[in-house]
Design an enzyme around this catalytic site. Sequence first.
Site, PDB file in Angstrom:
ATOM      1  N   ASP A  83       4.049  -0.283  -6.862  1.00 10.59           N
ATOM      2  CA  ASP A  83       2.998  -1.106  -7.709  1.00 10.59           C
ATOM      3  C   ASP A  83       2.085   0.517  -6.973  1.00 10.59           C
ATOM      4  O   ASP A  83       0.577   0.477  -7.293  1.00 10.59           O
ATOM      5  CB  ASP A  83       2.172  -1.957  -8.109  1.00 10.59           C
ATOM      6  CG  ASP A  83       1.046  -2.926  -8.439  1.00 10.59           C
ATOM      7  OD1 ASP A  83       1.628  -2.128  -9.633  1.00 10.59           O
ATOM      8  OD2 ASP A  83       0.315  -3.359  -7.596  1.00 10.59           O
TER       9      ASP A  83
ATOM     10  N   ARG B 270       0.881  -1.547   0.095  1.00 15.17           N
ATOM     11  CA  ARG B 270       0.016  -0.417   0.198  1.00 15.17           C
ATOM     12  C   ARG B 270       1.128   0.942  -0.088  1.00 15.17           C
ATOM     13  O   ARG B 270       1.537   0.947   0.578  1.00 15.17           O
ATOM     14  CB  ARG B 270      -1.270   0.150   1.118  1.00 15.17           C
ATOM     15  CG  ARG B 270      -2.081  -1.127   1.191  1.00 15.17           C
ATOM     16  CD  ARG B 270      -2.774  -0.468   0.212  1.00 15.17           C
ATOM     17  NE  ARG B 270      -4.367  -1.543   0.022  1.00 15.17           N
ATOM     18  CZ  ARG B 270      -4.781  -2.677  -0.877  1.00 15.17           C
ATOM     19  NH1 ARG B 270      -3.310  -2.411  -1.610  1.00 15.17           N
ATOM     20  NH2 ARG B 270      -5.405  -3.515  -0.504  1.00 15.17           N
TER      21      ARG B 270
ATOM     22  N   HIS C 258      -1.368  -0.048  -9.853  1.00 19.84           N
ATOM     23  CA  HIS C 258      -1.384  -1.007  -8.781  1.00 19.84           C
ATOM     24  C   HIS C 258      -2.472  -2.392  -9.670  1.00 19.84           C
ATOM     25  O   HIS C 258      -3.980  -2.729  -9.295  1.00 19.84           O
ATOM     26  CB  HIS C 258      -3.391  -0.408  -8.311  1.00 19.84           C
ATOM     27  CG  HIS C 258      -3.220  -1.221  -6.800  1.00 19.84           C
ATOM     28  ND1 HIS C 258      -3.817  -0.370  -5.660  1.00 19.84           N
ATOM     29  CD2 HIS C 258      -3.640  -2.597  -6.317  1.00 19.84           C
ATOM     30  CE1 HIS C 258      -3.540  -1.730  -4.592  1.00 19.84           C
ATOM     31  NE2 HIS C 258      -3.700  -2.120  -4.998  1.00 19.84           N
TER      32      HIS C 258
ATOM     33  N   GLU D 126      -2.688   7.381  -4.901  1.00 19.15           N
ATOM     34  CA  GLU D 126      -3.112   7.058  -5.725  1.00 19.15           C
ATOM     35  C   GLU D 126      -4.570   7.436  -6.684  1.00 19.15           C
ATOM     36  O   GLU D 126      -4.755   6.414  -7.432  1.00 19.15           O
ATOM     37  CB  GLU D 126      -2.765   5.624  -5.949  1.00 19.15           C
ATOM     38  CG  GLU D 126      -3.616   4.224  -5.085  1.00 19.15           C
ATOM     39  CD  GLU D 126      -2.737   3.050  -5.438  1.00 19.15           C
ATOM     40  OE1 GLU D 126      -1.739   2.439  -5.050  1.00 19.15           O
ATOM     41  OE2 GLU D 126      -4.509   2.349  -5.439  1.00 19.15           O
TER      42      GLU D 126
END
Length: 346
Positions: A257, A233, A294, A262
């Site tokens: 990622d 996260r 993500h 985000e």
Amino acid sequence: MEKIKIAFYDTKDYDRDAFEEQCDPNEFEISYYDTRLSAETCKLAQGADAVCVFVNDTVDETVIKCLAGMGVKLVALRCAGYNNVDVKQAYGRLHVVRVPAYSPYAVAEHAMALLLTSIRRIHKAYIRTRDFNFSLNGLTGFDLHGKTVGVVGTGRIGCVFMDICRGFGMNIIAYDKFPKADLGVEYVSIDEIWARSDIISFHCPLTDENKNMVNASSIAKMKKGVVLINTSRGGLIDSEALLEGIKERKIGAACLDVYDEEANIFFHDFSGHIVNDDTLARLISMPNVIVTSHQAFLTREALSNIAATTLDNVRRFFAGETVANEVCYKCANLATCNQKHDRKCF
Ligand code: NAI
């Protein structure tokens, strides 16, 4: 039998395909919405029994009260992490189920893909050769064999990632708030992770306690040239501190990622637009930063498992059965959770 009505938020084509393949139309009636769940959009769930949400939907106090007030009974997360749900506010109002494991391989393999891409400069080489530039200057990497990887979080994904690292002949050290006795891995303190690791990969949930665990002070303890991989996260990393660490040449590379801010950016196409996030723009502009949006979960196997488990969670819940995948704020803190899921959390 009455159909179970589900309001499905933040729908992408691949979600709809996977759910439609698994969903019995005599059992479920799913309304798909492109929009995210928020205080502004929760009214779309009027008449629904359950909402189905993903990582960037907002399930805060306002939303929880709105959903519960409309008679919604269940929040079915189609993901593992539930940091976007105020589980304390949900307690007593809405039950929350999730998909704790759908493919740890998908995420762990993506973490390794990012690492290899980064340190072997594959992303640079790909662009070069497409332009018929076959020069190797600037593409020097390093062997993973013999390097020390620090794994933060030794759950399902962390364990698969460690297995992959073993295959590369890497030395593994690990930190977990709840270490497991039988893993045969060298558990160390978090400070030792910072001090000893050539590569650090995060596989723990985001909690109030570990928010911004990568910050100026922890970066100062890390080895020069350390490579950070975050498929967990975004909130685990203070992005401004990361940028400083990169500019000071302390951080060798970052493979991200996930990103703290985000929510309104990832999963959308902003090509041709101005992205109003200077921190992300600066991170992406760094030659040693790789960002994927993500994407780690996104394999055929994972999508299929997500759909199957989510529908099974919903089916069981409304049939009054035990749902092993239920979470509440007590479950979030293993020390105080007494539910053991042989019954509903409340
Ligand atoms: P898991 O629940 O199997 O393992 C998590 C591990 O972290 C456990 O061993 C737990 O004891 C440990 N842990 C809990 N709090 C900690 C702390 N403060 N510090 C260190 N360790 C701590 O979870 P799983 O399935 O391995 O997933 C890990 C994380 O990966 C999820 O929480 C989620 O945030 C992220 N994830 C990301 C995806 C993506 O597409 N990028 C997809 C799926 C999960």
